[in-house]
Design a protein around this motif. Structure first.
Motif, PDB file in Angstrom:
ATOM      1  N   ARG A 135     -22.161 -15.884  61.560  1.00 46.39           N
ATOM      2  CA  ARG A 135     -21.787 -16.768  62.660  1.00 46.39           C
ATOM      3  C   ARG A 135     -20.600 -17.646  62.279  1.00 46.39           C
ATOM      4  NH1 ARG A 135     -22.546 -19.857  66.876  1.00 46.39           N
ATOM      5  NH2 ARG A 135     -22.591 -22.085  66.652  1.00 46.39           N
ATOM      6  N   ASP A 136     -20.741 -18.420  61.225  1.00 39.85           N
ATOM      7  CA  ASP A 136     -19.730 -19.398  60.825  1.00 39.85           C
ATOM      8  C   ASP A 136     -18.978 -18.931  59.582  1.00 39.85           C
ATOM      9  OD1 ASP A 136     -20.891 -20.994  62.823  1.00 39.85           O
ATOM     10  OD2 ASP A 136     -22.270 -21.906  61.379  1.00 39.85           O
ATOM     11  N   MET A 137     -17.755 -19.436  59.413  1.00 41.35           N
ATOM     12  CA  MET A 137     -16.993 -19.171  58.204  1.00 41.35           C
ATOM     13  C   MET A 137     -16.910 -20.451  57.377  1.00 41.35           C
ATOM     14  SD  MET A 137     -13.122 -17.795  57.489  1.00 41.35           S
ATOM     15  CE  MET A 137     -13.463 -16.154  58.067  1.00 41.35           C
ATOM     16  N   VAL A 138     -17.290 -20.346  56.120  1.00 38.98           N
ATOM     17  CA  VAL A 138     -17.164 -21.458  55.184  1.00 38.98           C
ATOM     18  C   VAL A 138     -15.771 -21.380  54.588  1.00 38.98           C
ATOM     19  CG1 VAL A 138     -18.076 -22.556  53.098  1.00 38.98           C
ATOM     20  CG2 VAL A 138     -19.633 -21.358  54.675  1.00 38.98           C
ATOM     21  N   ARG A 139     -15.023 -22.455  54.691  1.00 40.05           N
ATOM     22  CA  ARG A 139     -13.634 -22.501  54.228  1.00 40.05           C
ATOM     23  C   ARG A 139     -13.555 -23.257  52.898  1.00 40.05           C
ATOM     24  NH1 ARG A 139     -10.393 -19.115  56.119  1.00 40.05           N
ATOM     25  NH2 ARG A 139      -8.793 -20.537  55.474  1.00 40.05           N
ATOM     26  N   PHE A 140     -12.754 -22.723  51.980  1.00 43.90           N
ATOM     27  CA  PHE A 140     -12.574 -23.292  50.652  1.00 43.90           C
ATOM     28  C   PHE A 140     -11.086 -23.508  50.391  1.00 43.90           C
ATOM     29  CE2 PHE A 140     -16.217 -20.536  50.598  1.00 43.90           C
ATOM     30  CZ  PHE A 140     -17.157 -21.154  49.770  1.00 43.90           C
ATOM     31  N   THR A 180       3.889 -19.580  41.169  1.00 50.93           N
ATOM     32  CA  THR A 180       5.230 -19.005  41.027  1.00 50.93           C
ATOM     33  C   THR A 180       6.038 -19.197  42.306  1.00 50.93           C
ATOM     34  OG1 THR A 180       4.455 -17.382  39.425  1.00 50.93           O
ATOM     35  CG2 THR A 180       6.502 -16.864  40.585  1.00 50.93           C
ATOM     36  N   ALA A 181       5.370 -19.120  43.454  1.00 52.53           N
ATOM     37  CA  ALA A 181       6.044 -19.307  44.748  1.00 52.53           C
ATOM     38  C   ALA A 181       6.284 -20.781  45.059  1.00 52.53           C
ATOM     39  CB  ALA A 181       5.205 -18.672  45.856  1.00 52.53           C
ATOM     40  N   GLY A 182       5.804 -21.685  44.197  1.00 51.29           N
ATOM     41  CA  GLY A 182       5.977 -23.115  44.421  1.00 51.29           C
ATOM     42  C   GLY A 182       4.942 -23.696  45.377  1.00 51.29           C
ATOM     43  N   PHE A 183       3.864 -22.959  45.585  1.00 53.17           N
ATOM     44  CA  PHE A 183       2.816 -23.427  46.487  1.00 53.17           C
ATOM     45  C   PHE A 183       1.844 -24.331  45.740  1.00 53.17           C
ATOM     46  CE2 PHE A 183       3.065 -19.681  49.728  1.00 53.17           C
ATOM     47  CZ  PHE A 183       4.404 -19.977  49.936  1.00 53.17           C
ATOM     48  N   HIS A 184       1.091 -25.139  46.503  1.00 51.80           N
ATOM     49  CA  HIS A 184       0.174 -26.111  45.914  1.00 51.80           C
ATOM     50  C   HIS A 184      -1.279 -25.854  46.286  1.00 51.80           C
ATOM     51  CE1 HIS A 184       3.861 -28.273  45.133  1.00 51.80           C
ATOM     52  NE2 HIS A 184       4.128 -28.275  46.422  1.00 51.80           N
ATOM     53  N   THR A 185      -1.517 -24.940  47.223  1.00 50.22           N
ATOM     54  CA  THR A 185      -2.875 -24.729  47.721  1.00 50.22           C
ATOM     55  C   THR A 185      -3.147 -23.241  47.905  1.00 50.22           C
ATOM     56  OG1 THR A 185      -2.777 -26.832  48.921  1.00 50.22           O
ATOM     57  CG2 THR A 185      -4.490 -25.288  49.601  1.00 50.22           C
ATOM     58  N   LEU A 186      -4.374 -22.839  47.519  1.00 53.92           N
ATOM     59  CA  LEU A 186      -4.879 -21.499  47.777  1.00 53.92           C
ATOM     60  C   LEU A 186      -6.175 -21.672  48.554  1.00 53.92           C
ATOM     61  CD1 LEU A 186      -4.760 -18.409  47.335  1.00 53.92           C
ATOM     62  CD2 LEU A 186      -5.978 -18.780  45.173  1.00 53.92           C
ATOM     63  N   GLU A 187      -6.274 -20.993  49.695  1.00 53.17           N
ATOM     64  CA  GLU A 187      -7.456 -21.106  50.551  1.00 53.17           C
ATOM     65  C   GLU A 187      -8.147 -19.753  50.670  1.00 53.17           C
ATOM     66  OE1 GLU A 187      -6.031 -24.643  53.559  1.00 53.17           O
ATOM     67  OE2 GLU A 187      -5.727 -22.573  54.214  1.00 53.17           O
ATOM     68  N   VAL A 188      -9.429 -19.795  51.012  1.00 57.15           N
ATOM     69  CA  VAL A 188     -10.212 -18.591  51.248  1.00 57.15           C
ATOM     70  C   VAL A 188     -11.379 -18.966  52.147  1.00 57.15           C
ATOM     71  CG1 VAL A 188     -11.717 -18.817  49.213  1.00 57.15           C
ATOM     72  CG2 VAL A 188     -11.212 -16.538  50.127  1.00 57.15           C
ATOM     73  N   GLY A 189     -11.910 -17.979  52.866  1.00 58.48           N
ATOM     74  CA  GLY A 189     -13.085 -18.211  53.698  1.00 58.48           C
ATOM     75  C   GLY A 189     -14.057 -17.064  53.556  1.00 58.48           C
ATOM     76  N   THR A 190     -15.333 -17.357  53.774  1.00 55.33           N
ATOM     77  CA  THR A 190     -16.367 -16.326  53.730  1.00 55.33           C
ATOM     78  C   THR A 190     -17.478 -16.673  54.701  1.00 55.33           C
ATOM     79  OG1 THR A 190     -17.656 -14.925  52.224  1.00 55.33           O
ATOM     80  CG2 THR A 190     -17.774 -17.304  51.856  1.00 55.33           C
ATOM     81  N   ALA A 191     -18.288 -15.692  55.009  1.00 53.90           N
ATOM     82  CA  ALA A 191     -19.392 -15.896  55.952  1.00 53.90           C
ATOM     83  C   ALA A 191     -20.395 -16.911  55.405  1.00 53.90           C
ATOM     84  CB  ALA A 191     -20.094 -14.575  56.238  1.00 53.90           C
ATOM     85  N   ASP A 192     -20.936 -17.691  56.318  1.00 51.08           N
ATOM     86  CA  ASP A 192     -21.885 -18.733  55.942  1.00 51.08           C
ATOM     87  C   ASP A 192     -23.156 -18.185  55.306  1.00 51.08           C
ATOM     88  OD1 ASP A 192     -22.532 -17.558  58.407  1.00 51.08           O
ATOM     89  OD2 ASP A 192     -23.595 -19.330  59.107  1.00 51.08           O
TER      90      ASP A 192
END
Length: 163
Positions: A154-159, A102-114
């Motif tokens: 420790r690390d964040m996995v990005r999606f 609706t906002a005209g965006f093309h990407t949704l991202e999220v991160g979580t612990a490894d």
């Protein structure tokens, strides 16, 4: 559980809900279950907050922020422990996708612990793809060790999800 309703909320709505509807219940800390208080304080006033309600009970919530051109990041998502595996998290993510489009965006991202294997699997099932790993994220950004099931994050996995 009664019918699930999703609604946009403001930070003051969240405060009211925390102080009234859910007093003395574990769901009062949903925002803080998903993130550290100093991080929530950083983004809560500039985010889009979505709440999932079963009747008048807040059973889930998430926060989206605009991070880059045409990109929202899901910086906080939590579902009451008693209500997990009932589709609430997926419903919140689907609503985030709708908000993004609706906002005209093309990407949704999220991160979580490894070490969050359940969370990693959940995001993959919802249509996200792993894009990269932010090595040492929790070590660099958290004043105290962040623990998950007795193990230090420790690390964040990005999606990312592109549409």
């Amino acid at each position: 559980m009664s019918t699930l309703t999703l609604a946009s909320l403001t930070p003051s709505d969240m405060t009211t809900i925390i102080l009234t509807i859910n007093k003395n219940e574990s769901s009062t800390t949903l925002l803080y279950d998903a993130d550290m208080p100093h991080a929530v304080a950083d983004y809560i006033d500039r985010g889009i907050i979505l709440g999932a309600f079963s009747g008048d009970h807040l059973v889930g919530q998430c926060v989206l922020i605009h991070t880059r051109p045409f990109t929202y990041e899901l910086v906080n998502i939590a579902v009451d422990e008693k209500c997990r595996t009932k589709g609430i998290g997926r419903a919140l993510i689907e609503r985030c996708v709708e908000e993004s489009k609706t906002a005209g965006f093309h990407t949704l991202e999220v991160g979580t612990a490894d070490i969050g294997t359940d969370e990693i699997y959940f995001y993959l099932k919802c249509g996200f793809n792993i894009t990269w790993v932010d090595d040492g994220f929790f070590i660099r950004n958290c004043p105290e060790p962040v623990m998950d099931n007795g193990r230090q994050c420790r690390d964040m996995v990005r999606f990312a999800m592109h549409f």
